[in-house]
Design an enzyme around this catalytic site. Structure first.
Site, PDB file in Angstrom:
ATOM      1  N   HIS A 121       0.869  -1.178   0.000  1.00 29.62           N
ATOM      2  CA  HIS A 121       0.000   0.000   0.000  1.00 29.62           C
ATOM      3  C   HIS A 121       0.903   1.224   0.000  1.00 29.62           C
ATOM      4  O   HIS A 121       1.751   1.369   0.872  1.00 29.62           O
ATOM      5  CB  HIS A 121      -0.929   0.007   1.220  1.00 29.62           C
ATOM      6  CG  HIS A 121      -1.883   1.159   1.171  1.00 29.62           C
ATOM      7  ND1 HIS A 121      -3.140   1.051   0.619  1.00 29.62           N
ATOM      8  CD2 HIS A 121      -1.748   2.447   1.549  1.00 29.62           C
ATOM      9  CE1 HIS A 121      -3.743   2.234   0.679  1.00 29.62           C
ATOM     10  NE2 HIS A 121      -2.917   3.102   1.238  1.00 29.62           N
ATOM     11  N   CYS A 122       0.737   2.088  -0.995  1.00 34.31           N
ATOM     12  CA  CYS A 122       1.615   3.253  -1.110  1.00 34.31           C
ATOM     13  C   CYS A 122       0.856   4.524  -0.731  1.00 34.31           C
ATOM     14  O   CYS A 122      -0.082   4.910  -1.428  1.00 34.31           O
ATOM     15  CB  CYS A 122       2.140   3.359  -2.543  1.00 34.31           C
ATOM     16  SG  CYS A 122       3.088   4.857  -2.816  1.00 34.31           S
ATOM     17  N   PRO A 123       1.246   5.199   0.376  1.00 35.50           N
ATOM     18  CA  PRO A 123       0.524   6.423   0.751  1.00 35.50           C
ATOM     19  C   PRO A 123       0.710   7.551  -0.262  1.00 35.50           C
ATOM     20  O   PRO A 123      -0.152   8.410  -0.396  1.00 35.50           O
ATOM     21  CB  PRO A 123       1.131   6.797   2.110  1.00 35.50           C
ATOM     22  CG  PRO A 123       2.419   6.077   2.178  1.00 35.50           C
ATOM     23  CD  PRO A 123       2.300   4.848   1.340  1.00 35.50           C
ATOM     24  N   ASN A 127      -3.174   4.559  -2.499  1.00 36.09           N
ATOM     25  CA  ASN A 127      -3.814   3.355  -3.031  1.00 36.09           C
ATOM     26  C   ASN A 127      -2.872   2.160  -2.869  1.00 36.09           C
ATOM     27  O   ASN A 127      -1.680   2.333  -2.609  1.00 36.09           O
ATOM     28  CB  ASN A 127      -4.114   3.565  -4.525  1.00 36.09           C
ATOM     29  CG  ASN A 127      -5.212   2.655  -5.032  1.00 36.09           C
ATOM     30  OD1 ASN A 127      -5.760   1.847  -4.289  1.00 36.09           O
ATOM     31  ND2 ASN A 127      -5.527   2.761  -6.315  1.00 36.09           N
TER      32      ASN A 127
END
Ligand SMILES: [Zn+2]
Ligand SMILES: [Zn+2]
Length: 260
Positions: A121-123, A127
């Site tokens: 999960h990439c802030p 997403n």
């Protein structure tokens, strides 16, 4: 439309956009336009703006594309019967989102969903990076690395020019802004090119970061690097691989086909 209502992710995504616009502003209005060299400014300005536009377009596509979410609450008796399982086949269901977990899917705490081929999960894109948006994420890291490299080259040329000719007319504010821009460019170049490299490696070897970290046994068929690349960027090979506006054709693979 897919959008994760996560405060931290939205903040990070806004910071990303702000940094790209800030870089664009300093490059155009502090470095290129005051340089007085019309051709040099025009060519570099167009190249830089095009790369920045592609980076932001990739960011939007990565953020607003469903990364491969498994339908919520599909672990119903009717749905399981419709799959027509052979005897000996086992289904895994996720207790958190009540869905049937296809092979290689993982539950994301932030998205509150199971995501197919979840990488992480990439802030920064607010997403998950998964089966359906990995291409856009890779393009985002690539274009940010390219604008960072371009910024560093332009800052380098600017100071080189100052060594050769007298630049005492430029204000200390301009010099400070350009030094900060150069440092930011270097930091982002290291970070995004490392990310781009690890993403390309995981695509070529068809192993997500979660699978690498968990040291999961390979249950899926091993394919060639070229086939793995086409599975993410679409087939056949074309210029569309570098475009965030081309949706990769991934075929209609049955997500439940690997269940044993
Ligand atoms: Zn789940
Ligand atoms: Zn997520």
């Amino acid at each position: 439309m897919w959008f994760i209502p996560d405060g931290c992710g939205i903040f990070c995504a806004i910071v990303t956009w702000f940094l790209v616009f800030y870089t664009e502003f300093v490059v155009l209005f502090v470095m290129l336009i005051p340089s007085g060299d019309y051709m040099y400014s025009a060519i570099n300005g167009i190249v830089f703006s095009l790369l920045a536009f592609l980076a932001l377009a990739s960011h939007c596509r990565a953020m607003l594309t469903d990364p491969g979410a498994v339908p919520k609450g599909n672990a119903t008796k009717e749905f399981i019967e419709s799959l027509q399982l052979k005897s000996g086949q086992v289904l895994y269901n996720c207790p958190k989102c009540c869905s049937i977990k296809p092979d290689r899917a993982h539950h994301c705490r932030v998205c509150k969903r199971c995501i197919r081929k979840m990488d992480h999960h990439c802030p920064w894109i607010n997403n998950c990076v998964g089966e359906k948006n990995q291409k856009y994420f890779v393009l985002f890291t690539m274009y940010v690395a390219l604008i960072s490299l371009h910024t560093l080259i332009l800052v380098g040329f600017h100071f080189l020019h100052c060594f050769e000719e007298d630049c005492s007319s430029s204000s200390p504010t301009t010099t400070t802004l350009l030094i900060l821009l150069g440092l930011k460019g270097l930091l982002f170049l290291i970070f995004t090119s490392a990310m781009f490299g690890t993403q390309m490696l995981s695509i070529c070897t068809d192993e997500t970061r979660i699978e690498q970290l968990k040291k999961e046994d390979r249950r899926w068929v091993k394919k060639t690097t070229w086939v793995n690349l086409k599975a993410v960027f679409g087939h056949p090979f074309s210029l569309g691989w570098a475009s965030p506006f081309v949706m990769p054709d991934q075929g209609k693979a049955d997500p439940y086909q690997h269940m044993i």
